[in-house]
Scaffold this motif. Structure first.
Motif, PDB file in Angstrom:
ATOM      1  N   ALA A 299       0.876  -1.266   0.009  1.00 25.20           N
ATOM      2  CA  ALA A 299       0.063   0.000  -0.145  1.00 25.20           C
ATOM      3  C   ALA A 299       0.805   1.221   0.205  1.00 25.20           C
ATOM      4  O   ALA A 299       1.934   1.077   0.427  1.00 25.20           O
ATOM      5  CB  ALA A 299      -0.907  -0.030   1.235  1.00 25.20           C
ATOM      6  N   ALA A 300       0.340   2.318  -0.590  1.00 23.19           N
ATOM      7  CA  ALA A 300       1.066   3.594  -0.651  1.00 23.19           C
ATOM      8  C   ALA A 300       1.313   4.272   0.536  1.00 23.19           C
ATOM      9  O   ALA A 300       2.207   5.046   0.795  1.00 23.19           O
ATOM     10  CB  ALA A 300       0.363   4.648  -1.582  1.00 23.19           C
ATOM     11  N   ALA A 301       0.435   3.783   1.583  1.00 18.91           N
ATOM     12  CA  ALA A 301       0.807   4.279   2.787  1.00 18.91           C
ATOM     13  C   ALA A 301       2.165   3.800   3.564  1.00 18.91           C
ATOM     14  O   ALA A 301       2.615   4.563   4.334  1.00 18.91           O
ATOM     15  CB  ALA A 301      -0.096   3.830   3.821  1.00 18.91           C
ATOM     16  N   ASP A 302       2.661   2.720   3.077  1.00 17.56           N
ATOM     17  CA  ASP A 302       4.070   2.486   3.398  1.00 17.56           C
ATOM     18  C   ASP A 302       4.976   3.476   3.074  1.00 17.56           C
ATOM     19  O   ASP A 302       6.180   3.668   3.502  1.00 17.56           O
ATOM     20  CB  ASP A 302       4.351   0.958   3.047  1.00 17.56           C
ATOM     21  N   GLU A 303       4.913   4.111   2.000  1.00 14.69           N
ATOM     22  CA  GLU A 303       5.676   5.033   1.544  1.00 14.69           C
ATOM     23  C   GLU A 303       5.709   6.448   2.110  1.00 14.69           C
ATOM     24  O   GLU A 303       6.572   7.171   1.914  1.00 14.69           O
ATOM     25  CB  GLU A 303       5.262   5.325   0.000  1.00 14.69           C
ATOM     26  N   GLY A 304       4.810   6.698   3.060  1.00 13.51           N
ATOM     27  CA  GLY A 304       4.972   7.717   3.964  1.00 13.51           C
ATOM     28  C   GLY A 304       4.409   9.072   2.953  1.00 13.51           C
ATOM     29  O   GLY A 304       3.936   8.701   1.929  1.00 13.51           O
ATOM     30  N   PRO A 305       4.269   9.982   3.591  1.00 12.42           N
ATOM     31  CA  PRO A 305       3.463  11.244   3.014  1.00 12.42           C
ATOM     32  C   PRO A 305       4.204  11.986   2.020  1.00 12.42           C
ATOM     33  O   PRO A 305       3.742  12.967   1.266  1.00 12.42           O
ATOM     34  CB  PRO A 305       3.068  12.163   4.176  1.00 12.42           C
ATOM     35  N   GLY A 306       5.441  11.421   1.817  1.00 13.00           N
ATOM     36  CA  GLY A 306       6.270  12.376   0.821  1.00 13.00           C
ATOM     37  C   GLY A 306       7.417  12.930   1.393  1.00 13.00           C
ATOM     38  O   GLY A 306       7.468  12.993   2.650  1.00 13.00           O
ATOM     39  N   TRP A 307       8.606  13.208   0.813  1.00  7.82           N
ATOM     40  CA  TRP A 307       9.507  13.703   1.316  1.00  7.82           C
ATOM     41  C   TRP A 307       9.460  15.270   2.011  1.00  7.82           C
ATOM     42  O   TRP A 307       8.617  16.071   1.405  1.00  7.82           O
ATOM     43  CB  TRP A 307      10.882  13.722   0.527  1.00  7.82           C
ATOM     44  N   THR A 308      10.057  15.706   3.095  1.00  8.76           N
ATOM     45  CA  THR A 308      10.123  17.031   3.839  1.00  8.76           C
ATOM     46  C   THR A 308      11.455  17.571   3.809  1.00  8.76           C
ATOM     47  O   THR A 308      12.298  16.956   3.872  1.00  8.76           O
ATOM     48  CB  THR A 308       9.185  16.593   5.091  1.00  8.76           C
ATOM     49  N   ALA A 309      11.193  18.834   4.051  1.00  6.19           N
ATOM     50  CA  ALA A 309      12.264  19.638   4.546  1.00  6.19           C
ATOM     51  C   ALA A 309      11.804  20.832   5.615  1.00  6.19           C
ATOM     52  O   ALA A 309      10.932  21.405   5.155  1.00  6.19           O
ATOM     53  CB  ALA A 309      13.008  20.436   3.117  1.00  6.19           C
ATOM     54  N   ARG A 310      12.680  20.587   6.665  1.00  7.72           N
ATOM     55  CA  ARG A 310      12.214  21.436   7.759  1.00  7.72           C
ATOM     56  C   ARG A 310      13.371  21.855   8.582  1.00  7.72           C
ATOM     57  O   ARG A 310      14.384  21.369   8.477  1.00  7.72           O
ATOM     58  CB  ARG A 310      11.044  20.577   8.675  1.00  7.72           C
TER      59      ARG A 310
END
Length: 318
Positions: free
Chosen positions: A32-43
């Motif tokens: 499932a796409a949920a395993d990929e997480g919400p996408g990459w982030t920069a904070r």
């Protein structure tokens, strides 16, 4: 006797075929796409950067000629490595330097990238903003706001220069002589021979002058006089006690009447000069005619005297 089989063939119906197709999809489908997480982030790093307590922006504070440091967190929840390029943007952007301009983050990993902001020695005290831009392959970007507070005394200084009257336009220049941004206000007044021609109260100009910036502006004057001697005075002011004034003078003269009057004067002078020349010529003619008609007579009223002749040269006549 025919041998019996341990199972029986299922009937081939549309419902059975649909059920088999669903089973195959579930067996072959990827995770499932949920395993990929919400996408990459920069904070901004730290402060619970992965949760609700994450810092909304990078905040740095210091004096001119100092170097301020912080870190940027890049999180990659995907199953493949992520490569991002880092750069600065905005007013604070040119001062940002990163430990690495290109960073590759392994799968399901977070990388903290150190960076520094070097304040120049002539940095203007006050606040300014910028951004850290992280760009991935394909053009996807993440922007992290940067807020900078520069300490030190502030100086507000403003001058108005090069005031010029050009027809129905007033030209001038504003210069920020201090070390803080200014939003100037402008007032104008024009006085002529017979009184005040223009009186505009102070109003804010839709400009912001950065320290050291020079800006050339114009003001329309649709009601400029056709015939007058005018002095225009400009007054500028800004927050922090910055103020200045300058003036310029000009003579407004209608071009068409002046040109017509000049031609008329030239015409009159030409007529007078022609008349004088004719009178002088006639006078000379009359004097010449009178000298040709006169004859010499004897004193006693007798016969006319012999016409006088010039003396002959010696030896010319005997």
């Amino acid at each position: 006797m025919p041998c019996s089989t341990p199972y029986e063939r299922l009937p081939s119906t549309p419902y059975v075929r649909l059920l088999v197709a669903l089973v195959l999809v579930l067996l072959v489908a990827p995770p499932a796409a949920a395993d990929e997480g919400p996408g990459w982030t920069a904070r901004p790093a730290g402060g619970g950067s992965a949760g609700r307590d994450a810092r909304p922006y990078v905040y740095l504070e210091g004096a001119p000629a100092t170097v301020l440091q912080d870190r940027l967190s890049v999180t990659n929840p995907a199953r493949t490595p992520l490569t991002v390029r880092l750069r600065g943007d905005g007013r604070a952007g040119p001062w940002l330097r990163f430990a690495a301009d290109t960073v590759t983050v392994p799968a399901r990993t977070r990388a903290d990238v150190p960076f520094a902001l070097a304040l120049p020695g002539n940095a203007t005290p006050g606040g300014l903003a910028g951004e850290i831009v992280a760009s991935a392959d394909g053009g996807e970007e993440r922007r992290v706001p940067v807020r900078v507070r520069i300490g030190g005394p502030t100086l507000a200084a403003l001058t108005v220069e090069d005031v010029e009257l050009s027809g129905r336009t007033i030209r001038y220049a504003l210069v920020n002589r201090g070390n803080t941004p200014l939003r100037p206000r402008l007032a104008m007044r024009a006085d002529g021979v017979f009184g005040t021609l223009l009186d505009r109260p102070a109003r804010p100009l839709e400009v912001e002058l950065a320290p050291g910036r020079r800006l050339e502006l114009t003001e329309p004057w649709p009601d400029a006089p056709a015939l007058d001697s005018v002095t225009v005075r400009l007054r500028v002011a800004a927050a922090g006690g910055a103020r200045d004034e300058a003036a310029a003078s000009a003579a407004y003269v209608p071009v068409a009447p002046v040109a017509g009057g000049g031609l008329l004067v030239l015409g009159v002078l030409a007529v007078l000069g022609t008349g004088a020349f004719r009178r002088r010529r006639d006078r000379r003619g009359a004097e010449t005619a009178g000298s040709d008609d006169t004859t010499a007579t004897e004193p006693d009223g007798g016969q006319p005297a012999q016409e006088s002749r010039p003396l002959a040269k010696a030896g010319a006549e005997s």
